[in-house]
Design a protein around this motif. Structure first.
Motif, PDB file in Angstrom:
ATOM      1  N   VAL A  27       0.820  -1.224   0.000  1.00 41.92           N
ATOM      2  CA  VAL A  27       0.000   0.000   0.000  1.00 41.92           C
ATOM      3  C   VAL A  27       0.849   1.268   0.000  1.00 41.92           C
ATOM      4  O   VAL A  27       0.384   2.331  -0.411  1.00 41.92           O
ATOM      5  CB  VAL A  27      -0.962   0.046   1.213  1.00 41.92           C
ATOM      6  CG1 VAL A  27      -1.955  -1.094   1.149  1.00 41.92           C
ATOM      7  CG2 VAL A  27      -0.204   0.027   2.528  1.00 41.92           C
ATOM      8  N   GLN A  28       2.090   1.148   0.471  1.00 41.65           N
ATOM      9  CA  GLN A  28       2.886   2.363   0.707  1.00 41.65           C
ATOM     10  C   GLN A  28       3.002   3.267  -0.515  1.00 41.65           C
ATOM     11  O   GLN A  28       2.795   4.485  -0.404  1.00 41.65           O
ATOM     12  CB  GLN A  28       4.289   2.011   1.242  1.00 41.65           C
ATOM     13  CG  GLN A  28       4.312   1.485   2.670  1.00 41.65           C
ATOM     14  CD  GLN A  28       4.096  -0.017   2.771  1.00 41.65           C
ATOM     15  OE1 GLN A  28       3.797  -0.669   1.765  1.00 41.65           O
ATOM     16  NE2 GLN A  28       4.243  -0.573   3.957  1.00 41.65           N
ATOM     17  N   PRO A  29       3.342   2.714  -1.709  1.00 48.40           N
ATOM     18  CA  PRO A  29       3.467   3.626  -2.856  1.00 48.40           C
ATOM     19  C   PRO A  29       2.161   4.352  -3.184  1.00 48.40           C
ATOM     20  O   PRO A  29       2.187   5.522  -3.576  1.00 48.40           O
ATOM     21  CB  PRO A  29       3.874   2.694  -4.005  1.00 48.40           C
ATOM     22  CG  PRO A  29       4.467   1.486  -3.336  1.00 48.40           C
ATOM     23  CD  PRO A  29       3.725   1.339  -2.044  1.00 48.40           C
ATOM     24  N   PHE A  30       1.024   3.682  -2.984  1.00 50.54           N
ATOM     25  CA  PHE A  30      -0.263   4.331  -3.237  1.00 50.54           C
ATOM     26  C   PHE A  30      -0.517   5.456  -2.237  1.00 50.54           C
ATOM     27  O   PHE A  30      -1.045   6.509  -2.593  1.00 50.54           O
ATOM     28  CB  PHE A  30      -1.404   3.310  -3.161  1.00 50.54           C
ATOM     29  CG  PHE A  30      -1.383   2.282  -4.253  1.00 50.54           C
ATOM     30  CD1 PHE A  30      -2.017   2.536  -5.461  1.00 50.54           C
ATOM     31  CD2 PHE A  30      -0.726   1.081  -4.091  1.00 50.54           C
ATOM     32  CE1 PHE A  30      -2.001   1.590  -6.481  1.00 50.54           C
ATOM     33  CE2 PHE A  30      -0.697   0.126  -5.104  1.00 50.54           C
ATOM     34  CZ  PHE A  30      -1.334   0.382  -6.297  1.00 50.54           C
ATOM     35  N   LEU A  31      -0.160   5.207  -0.991  1.00 47.31           N
ATOM     36  CA  LEU A  31      -0.369   6.233   0.035  1.00 47.31           C
ATOM     37  C   LEU A  31       0.529   7.431  -0.204  1.00 47.31           C
ATOM     38  O   LEU A  31       0.105   8.585  -0.099  1.00 47.31           O
ATOM     39  CB  LEU A  31      -0.114   5.655   1.432  1.00 47.31           C
ATOM     40  CG  LEU A  31      -0.997   4.482   1.863  1.00 47.31           C
ATOM     41  CD1 LEU A  31      -0.686   4.092   3.310  1.00 47.31           C
ATOM     42  CD2 LEU A  31      -2.475   4.801   1.726  1.00 47.31           C
TER      43      LEU A  31
ATOM     44  N   GLY B 216       8.329  -2.079   1.760  1.00 46.49           N
ATOM     45  CA  GLY B 216       8.885  -3.419   1.563  1.00 46.49           C
ATOM     46  C   GLY B 216       9.059  -4.207   2.852  1.00 46.49           C
ATOM     47  O   GLY B 216       8.389  -3.944   3.860  1.00 46.49           O
ATOM     48  N   PRO B 217       9.945  -5.196   2.837  1.00 46.94           N
ATOM     49  CA  PRO B 217      10.066  -6.133   3.964  1.00 46.94           C
ATOM     50  C   PRO B 217      10.431  -5.477   5.296  1.00 46.94           C
ATOM     51  O   PRO B 217      10.037  -5.970   6.351  1.00 46.94           O
ATOM     52  CB  PRO B 217      11.205  -7.074   3.526  1.00 46.94           C
ATOM     53  CG  PRO B 217      11.275  -6.942   2.033  1.00 46.94           C
ATOM     54  CD  PRO B 217      10.806  -5.568   1.700  1.00 46.94           C
ATOM     55  N   ILE B 218      11.164  -4.375   5.253  1.00 44.80           N
ATOM     56  CA  ILE B 218      11.511  -3.697   6.508  1.00 44.80           C
ATOM     57  C   ILE B 218      10.230  -3.182   7.176  1.00 44.80           C
ATOM     58  O   ILE B 218      10.020  -3.353   8.380  1.00 44.80           O
ATOM     59  CB  ILE B 218      12.510  -2.538   6.244  1.00 44.80           C
ATOM     60  CG1 ILE B 218      13.870  -3.122   5.829  1.00 44.80           C
ATOM     61  CG2 ILE B 218      12.638  -1.633   7.465  1.00 44.80           C
ATOM     62  CD1 ILE B 218      14.875  -2.090   5.358  1.00 44.80           C
TER      63      ILE B 218
ATOM     64  N   ILE C 215      11.273   3.709  -1.084  1.00 45.83           N
ATOM     65  CA  ILE C 215      12.386   3.555  -2.036  1.00 45.83           C
ATOM     66  C   ILE C 215      12.620   2.087  -2.403  1.00 45.83           C
ATOM     67  O   ILE C 215      13.053   1.794  -3.516  1.00 45.83           O
ATOM     68  CB  ILE C 215      13.685   4.213  -1.487  1.00 45.83           C
ATOM     69  CG1 ILE C 215      14.720   4.370  -2.608  1.00 45.83           C
ATOM     70  CG2 ILE C 215      14.258   3.462  -0.312  1.00 45.83           C
ATOM     71  CD1 ILE C 215      15.942   5.175  -2.217  1.00 45.83           C
ATOM     72  N   SER C 216      12.280   1.178  -1.499  1.00 47.27           N
ATOM     73  CA  SER C 216      12.554  -0.239  -1.785  1.00 47.27           C
ATOM     74  C   SER C 216      11.711  -0.761  -2.938  1.00 47.27           C
ATOM     75  O   SER C 216      12.015  -1.799  -3.504  1.00 47.27           O
ATOM     76  CB  SER C 216      12.318  -1.100  -0.542  1.00 47.27           C
ATOM     77  OG  SER C 216      10.933  -1.280  -0.323  1.00 47.27           O
ATOM     78  N   VAL C 217      10.631  -0.067  -3.271  1.00 43.15           N
ATOM     79  CA  VAL C 217       9.777  -0.584  -4.343  1.00 43.15           C
ATOM     80  C   VAL C 217       9.654   0.361  -5.541  1.00 43.15           C
ATOM     81  O   VAL C 217       8.958   0.056  -6.495  1.00 43.15           O
ATOM     82  CB  VAL C 217       8.362  -0.943  -3.814  1.00 43.15           C
ATOM     83  CG1 VAL C 217       8.455  -2.038  -2.771  1.00 43.15           C
ATOM     84  CG2 VAL C 217       7.650   0.260  -3.234  1.00 43.15           C
ATOM     85  N   TYR C 218      10.364   1.494  -5.481  1.00 37.23           N
ATOM     86  CA  TYR C 218      10.227   2.456  -6.587  1.00 37.23           C
ATOM     87  C   TYR C 218      10.677   1.861  -7.919  1.00 37.23           C
ATOM     88  O   TYR C 218      10.203   2.260  -8.977  1.00 37.23           O
ATOM     89  CB  TYR C 218      11.033   3.727  -6.321  1.00 37.23           C
ATOM     90  CG  TYR C 218      10.399   4.654  -5.320  1.00 37.23           C
ATOM     91  CD1 TYR C 218       9.075   4.522  -4.942  1.00 37.23           C
ATOM     92  CD2 TYR C 218      11.129   5.689  -4.753  1.00 37.23           C
ATOM     93  CE1 TYR C 218       8.504   5.396  -4.020  1.00 37.23           C
ATOM     94  CE2 TYR C 218      10.566   6.564  -3.842  1.00 37.23           C
ATOM     95  CZ  TYR C 218       9.261   6.407  -3.476  1.00 37.23           C
ATOM     96  OH  TYR C 218       8.699   7.267  -2.563  1.00 37.23           O
ATOM     97  N   ASN C 219      11.628   0.943  -7.873  1.00 41.14           N
ATOM     98  CA  ASN C 219      12.130   0.373  -9.122  1.00 41.14           C
ATOM     99  C   ASN C 219      11.472  -0.953  -9.483  1.00 41.14           C
ATOM    100  O   ASN C 219      11.883  -1.607 -10.436  1.00 41.14           O
ATOM    101  CB  ASN C 219      13.649   0.174  -9.035  1.00 41.14           C
ATOM    102  CG  ASN C 219      14.377   1.504  -8.990  1.00 41.14           C
ATOM    103  OD1 ASN C 219      13.883   2.502  -9.495  1.00 41.14           O
ATOM    104  ND2 ASN C 219      15.551   1.517  -8.375  1.00 41.14           N
TER     105      ASN C 219
END
Lengths: 333, 333
Positions: A261-265, B225-227, B247-251
């Protein structure tokens, strides 16, 4: 005096089963002392949140103890009273044990007026269900006229009230439910603007986008899981997601995974807020006043699934997870 | 007059590569008209959020256009001014193109006082970085003395400032970072109470629980992400999760999956709130006042990773995703 009780026998693994519950019947001494009441249960509420209390994982309330009675919202009749606050013949609502008869000190009990609404309504639209819908939508959802509200578990006890309050407050309201019958009822009985059947949809993301062409400002989420994943793609900037429940994952035996969900938020400056209705106790008088008024004016309606018989309580509870209820699930004794 | 420019050549798929950027060099007419300024870039900020603007997915700001200059926070010197607000020799900060020299109308530019702090600080602790840390922590985190704050990406530009503000405001502060060197710096230089190296931890969930024996009240999340999954297991009732970045999922080229957050939010009445610093513009004067004061009093310190050379901008940006920076990553021209 004979009384029957339902105990928690095992902590369910995954979906609860009938063998997780145990019935006892005993001739108990139900003599009351000064300040006490003898109560006879009339209606027992079964609710998804009880599943959480059957586990011993950390939660907002202590778990039920094994081999002790389960309790939930109950409407009971006062058979005998040695408490000044209540008289014989009164009806009360409160968190009470799953027993046919029990003694109470009256703490936390509220008198209910059976002339104002049917008794079972005090477990639903005029009880915790209605308060949950009202407080979650107004305090977290912060609706503004013209915004779009989407509700999951929309034909459930809380969801159907949320959608109706949304309409009263001037929102465009979309419901998500699990059968064509429920979808039709959301539109015809509860006045939702649109409704989606998640069991027949082949592309929830697209169906939500189509039903909410201006995007979603408020998502009142009762279910979690893949339905909530799909809603994320339609949220607007400054969207508010009201996390009322996550019934789709309550029975999961492994930690459920979802889209992050984080990127959407971050992208949408959006909010997610979990809650329990008691966080908003200061709003209860306002909520009860509005709910009662809307009910009496016919602006608010409700459905119940009433199951008869004390012995049916565990099954009624289990059936919640298959969506067998429409509206509030209540057991009548 | 010769000017060099960096254009977005391709929308990156996954991790950006040098071939996604194109350099041009041209003899441009940089004659200024009334109201304009001629600027020479001195420091260019590279930030993780720029990755989002390189995609054409819906976001809070429009994406960069292909074959057009990229822009970000820049400190520039006024070489020539026909604008009353600025004089030749002034230094300004603002969102400017990745160009060595450019003409501006002055919109959105702020004068910076090079006697107050090194110029690069106005891209960091006294710039968007500091404002992001301050506004996110105070406006969403709503810290109360004695609470526990955990920060991911803690050795990054925003994270290191968040942790220090946390200490100033009386919190217990735990940082998560990706090397022993960073972990040591968090404790020795920035005054964090504890720090965890996620690259060497064999059980993040346990290490977080150990570092935060009273649970986590505020989680300032820069990474997702996992953190972030691991932190969820330690959140307290009414916890606030500040979603600053992921940042862990931006790419990620596929939609990243995480543990479902909904049950954790419901159980704990917890909040997650995404934001962008400009949501809190009304707090900027207060934030700048406090940040400047704390900096001059020595309560706030910062690190920078300064890379030299205009031609190094794309590589410096890409290096962010490998955590090659400590503190704010800035390119000096």
């Amino acid at each position: 005096m004979n009384t029957q009780t339902i105990l928690l026998k095992n902590r369910p693994e995954g979906r609860p089963t009938l063998s997780d519950f145990e019935f006892t019947s005993e001739d108990a001494d139900l003599t009351i002392s000064s300040g006490e009441l003898l109560l006879e249960s009339k209606y027992v509420s079964v609710d998804p949140y009880l599943r959480g209390r059957m586990s011993d994982a950390k939660s907002y309330v202590a778990p039920f103890e094994l081999n002790k009675p389960i309790h939930s919202g109950v409407i009971a009749k006062v058979l005998e009273s040695k408490n000044d606050q209540f008289s014989t013949g009164d009806y009360v609502s409160g968190m009470l044990d799953w027993k046919t008869k029990q003694v109470s000190k009256g703490d936390g009990l509220l008198k209910v007026d059976k002339n104002k609404a049917p008794l079972s309504a005090f477990l639903g639209v005029l009880g915790m269900t209605g308060l949950t819908a009202y407080c979650g939508l107004t305090q977290i959802g912060k609706p503004k006229v013209g915004e779009t509200l989407i509700v999951s578990g929309a034909a459930g006890a809380v969801g159907s009230v949320v959608g109706q309050i949304g309409k009263i407050l001037g929102l465009k309201v979309i419901g998500i439910a699990g059968s064509d019958e429920k979808v039709n009822m959301l539109k015809s009985k509860f006045g939702f603007d649109a409704a989606i059947n998640y069991n027949t949809s082949t592309d929830m993301k697209a169906d939500i986008a189509k039903a909410a062409p201006n995007g979603v400002d408020i998502y009142f989420d009762n279910v979690g899981g893949p339905i909530s994943d799909a809603v994320l793609f339609s949220i607007n900037k400054f969207a508010r997601i009201v996390n009322c429940g996550a019934i789709s994952v309550y029975n999961a035996t492994e930690l459920p995974k979802s889209i992050s969900v984080q990127p959407f938020l971050v992208k949408n400056s959006a909010l997610m807020q979990g809650f329990i209705v008691s966080n908003y106790e200061d709003k209860f008088p306002e909520a009860m006043k509005n709910l009662s008024t809307w009910l009496s004016e016919g602006k608010l309606t409700y459905t119940e699934t009433i199951v008869e018989g004390f012995e049916k309580i565990p099954k009624a509870f289990i059936d919640l997870f298959d969506g067998k209820n429409t509206g509030k699930m209540v057991v009548k004794l």
